[in-house]
Scaffold this motif. Structure first.
Motif, PDB file in Angstrom:
ATOM      1  N   THR A  61       0.839  -1.143   0.037  1.00 39.49           N
ATOM      2  CA  THR A  61      -0.081   0.007   0.029  1.00 39.49           C
ATOM      3  C   THR A  61       0.875   1.267   0.050  1.00 39.49           C
ATOM      4  N   ASN A  62       1.941   1.186   0.943  1.00 35.76           N
ATOM      5  CA  ASN A  62       2.782   2.399   0.905  1.00 35.76           C
ATOM      6  C   ASN A  62       3.592   2.591  -0.464  1.00 35.76           C
ATOM      7  N   TYR A  63       3.955   1.594  -0.981  1.00 33.75           N
ATOM      8  CA  TYR A  63       4.640   1.567  -2.531  1.00 33.75           C
ATOM      9  C   TYR A  63       3.737   2.274  -3.473  1.00 33.75           C
ATOM     10  N   ALA A  64       2.406   1.842  -3.518  1.00 29.30           N
ATOM     11  CA  ALA A  64       1.293   2.116  -4.387  1.00 29.30           C
ATOM     12  C   ALA A  64       1.075   3.693  -4.240  1.00 29.30           C
ATOM     13  N   ARG A  65       1.130   3.975  -2.945  1.00 33.66           N
ATOM     14  CA  ARG A  65       0.578   5.530  -2.697  1.00 33.66           C
ATOM     15  C   ARG A  65       2.025   6.395  -3.095  1.00 33.66           C
ATOM     16  N   ALA A  66       3.115   5.935  -3.048  1.00 32.49           N
ATOM     17  CA  ALA A  66       4.399   6.695  -3.396  1.00 32.49           C
ATOM     18  C   ALA A  66       4.286   7.087  -4.923  1.00 32.49           C
ATOM     19  N   VAL A  67       4.128   5.660  -5.565  1.00 39.19           N
ATOM     20  CA  VAL A  67       4.192   5.748  -7.030  1.00 39.19           C
ATOM     21  C   VAL A  67       2.927   6.389  -7.715  1.00 39.19           C
ATOM     22  N   LEU A  68       1.926   6.696  -6.903  1.00 36.32           N
ATOM     23  CA  LEU A  68       0.862   7.691  -7.476  1.00 36.32           C
ATOM     24  C   LEU A  68       1.071   8.945  -7.255  1.00 36.32           C
ATOM     25  N   ALA A  69       1.839   9.275  -6.350  1.00 30.97           N
ATOM     26  CA  ALA A  69       2.015  10.564  -5.873  1.00 30.97           C
ATOM     27  C   ALA A  69       3.189  11.062  -6.490  1.00 30.97           C
ATOM     28  N   MET A  70       4.196  10.207  -7.061  1.00 32.55           N
ATOM     29  CA  MET A  70       5.314  10.374  -8.083  1.00 32.55           C
ATOM     30  C   MET A  70       4.895  10.709  -9.491  1.00 32.55           C
ATOM     31  N   GLU A  71       3.919  10.043  -9.890  1.00 34.10           N
ATOM     32  CA  GLU A  71       3.658  10.129 -11.316  1.00 34.10           C
ATOM     33  C   GLU A  71       3.387  11.241 -12.138  1.00 34.10           C
ATOM     34  N   PRO A  72       2.381  12.095 -11.383  1.00 37.11           N
ATOM     35  CA  PRO A  72       2.396  13.564 -12.302  1.00 37.11           C
ATOM     36  C   PRO A  72       3.582  14.295 -12.276  1.00 37.11           C
ATOM     37  N   LEU A 128       8.220   4.288   3.766  1.00 34.93           N
ATOM     38  CA  LEU A 128       9.261   3.528   3.254  1.00 34.93           C
ATOM     39  C   LEU A 128      10.441   4.264   3.163  1.00 34.93           C
ATOM     40  N   THR A 129      11.526   3.445   3.084  1.00 37.41           N
ATOM     41  CA  THR A 129      12.977   4.057   2.900  1.00 37.41           C
ATOM     42  C   THR A 129      13.171   3.778   1.327  1.00 37.41           C
ATOM     43  N   VAL A 130      13.862   4.543   0.829  1.00 33.92           N
ATOM     44  CA  VAL A 130      14.429   4.642  -0.450  1.00 33.92           C
ATOM     45  C   VAL A 130      14.885   3.261  -1.087  1.00 33.92           C
ATOM     46  N   GLU A 131      15.421   2.732   0.130  1.00 35.76           N
ATOM     47  CA  GLU A 131      16.222   1.184  -0.431  1.00 35.76           C
ATOM     48  C   GLU A 131      14.955   0.291  -0.322  1.00 35.76           C
ATOM     49  N   ARG A 132      14.130   0.322   0.566  1.00 32.47           N
ATOM     50  CA  ARG A 132      13.078  -0.462   0.383  1.00 32.47           C
ATOM     51  C   ARG A 132      12.347  -0.422  -0.990  1.00 32.47           C
ATOM     52  N   PHE A 133      11.964   0.778  -1.181  1.00 33.92           N
ATOM     53  CA  PHE A 133      11.153   1.190  -2.223  1.00 33.92           C
ATOM     54  C   PHE A 133      12.037   0.318  -3.466  1.00 33.92           C
ATOM     55  N   ASN A 134      13.227   0.698  -3.462  1.00 34.19           N
ATOM     56  CA  ASN A 134      13.915   0.341  -4.646  1.00 34.19           C
ATOM     57  C   ASN A 134      14.133  -1.494  -4.682  1.00 34.19           C
ATOM     58  N   GLU A 135      14.037  -1.932  -3.564  1.00 33.30           N
ATOM     59  CA  GLU A 135      13.895  -3.343  -3.395  1.00 33.30           C
ATOM     60  C   GLU A 135      12.708  -4.044  -4.121  1.00 33.30           C
ATOM     61  N   ILE A 136      11.477  -3.353  -3.618  1.00 37.41           N
ATOM     62  CA  ILE A 136      10.294  -3.652  -4.036  1.00 37.41           C
ATOM     63  C   ILE A 136      10.219  -3.473  -5.402  1.00 37.41           C
ATOM     64  N   THR A 137      10.580  -2.390  -6.080  1.00 39.20           N
ATOM     65  CA  THR A 137      10.549  -2.219  -7.599  1.00 39.20           C
ATOM     66  C   THR A 137      11.588  -3.327  -8.064  1.00 39.20           C
ATOM     67  N   ASP A 138      12.632  -3.675  -7.843  1.00 38.67           N
ATOM     68  CA  ASP A 138      13.524  -4.913  -8.338  1.00 38.67           C
ATOM     69  C   ASP A 138      12.789  -6.132  -8.335  1.00 38.67           C
ATOM     70  N   SER A 139      11.755  -6.284  -7.330  1.00 35.05           N
ATOM     71  CA  SER A 139      11.208  -7.497  -7.504  1.00 35.05           C
ATOM     72  C   SER A 139      10.120  -7.476  -8.177  1.00 35.05           C
ATOM     73  N   LEU A 140       9.587  -6.588  -8.564  1.00 41.23           N
ATOM     74  CA  LEU A 140       8.480  -6.409  -9.526  1.00 41.23           C
ATOM     75  C   LEU A 140       8.695  -7.117 -10.996  1.00 41.23           C
ATOM     76  N   GLY A 141       9.953  -7.044 -11.534  1.00 41.61           N
ATOM     77  CA  GLY A 141      10.231  -7.695 -12.882  1.00 41.61           C
ATOM     78  C   GLY A 141      10.197  -9.089 -12.990  1.00 41.61           C
ATOM     79  N   SER A 142      10.207  -9.958 -11.717  1.00 44.04           N
ATOM     80  CA  SER A 142      10.010 -11.285 -11.672  1.00 44.04           C
ATOM     81  C   SER A 142       8.812 -12.010 -10.644  1.00 44.04           C
ATOM     82  N   ASN A 143       7.876 -10.959 -10.443  1.00 45.46           N
ATOM     83  CA  ASN A 143       6.888 -11.456  -9.541  1.00 45.46           C
ATOM     84  C   ASN A 143       5.708 -10.836 -10.059  1.00 45.46           C
ATOM     85  N   ALA A 144       4.888 -11.701 -10.896  1.00 42.41           N
ATOM     86  CA  ALA A 144       3.684 -11.132 -11.300  1.00 42.41           C
ATOM     87  C   ALA A 144       2.560 -11.098 -10.265  1.00 42.41           C
TER      88      ALA A 144
END
Length: 159
Positions: A61-72, A128-144
């Motif tokens: 949820t926190n990751y999704a919130r950050a992505v939505l906030a950043m996109e515009p 989230l920390t930037v490090e955790r945000f990046n870890e989650i981002t990296d996981s997306l490529g291999s985790n449908a």
């Protein structure tokens, strides 16, 4: 929101669908790699990190919130830099690599720096920390399943 309440039901539904499609489009950009401004990918990235450990629902949820906030801001930043550099492609800009900013003209460089700083604030304000945000981002490529869970969280946040 008040303005949309005054609209006819069909118009509100169309607006809601458009917002949802836009958010899903934004999410799909971020769910592949996050966040580098690049002429070909239109992304802005902090850096890559180690593979993520298990990711709980609060982090999703926190990751999704950050992505939505950043996109515009990401879209506006890309457009601003594109206007400055003109017909050339916007170079790949990685927030954690200041050398990736070196080919930008001064004003475009400052726009990219401002984006990186604000993006970090969005991530941190989403617990989230930037490090955790990046870890989650990296996981997306291999985790449908993770992608699906984040997309669902984005949909919920937009309701």
């Amino acid at each position: 929101m008040l303005a949309t309440l005054l609209l006819p039901s069909r118009t509100r539904q169309a607006i809601n669908r458009a917002v949802l499609v836009g958010a899903m489009t934004a999410g799909s950009l971020f769910l592949n790699l996050i966040p580098a401004i690049s002429g070909s990918s239109h992304r802005l990235s902090f850096q890559t990190s180690a593979y993520a450990q298990s990711i709980n629902q609060a982090e999703i949820t926190n990751y999704a919130r950050a992505v939505l906030a950043m996109e515009p801001l990401r879209q506006a930043t890309y457009d601003d830099i594109k206007r400055i550099v003109g017909s050339g492609d916007v170079p790949n800009i990685v927030c954690s690599q200041p050398s990736s900013f070196s080919s930008l003209p001064g004003n475009a460089r400052q726009i990219a720096v401002n984006y990186c700083n604000k993006s970090r604030e969005f991530v941190r304000s989403s617990n989230l920390t930037v490090e955790r945000f990046n870890e989650i981002t990296d996981s997306l490529g291999s985790n449908a399943d993770l992608k699906r869970r984040i997309q669902n969280a984005m949909i919920e946040l937009l309701r």
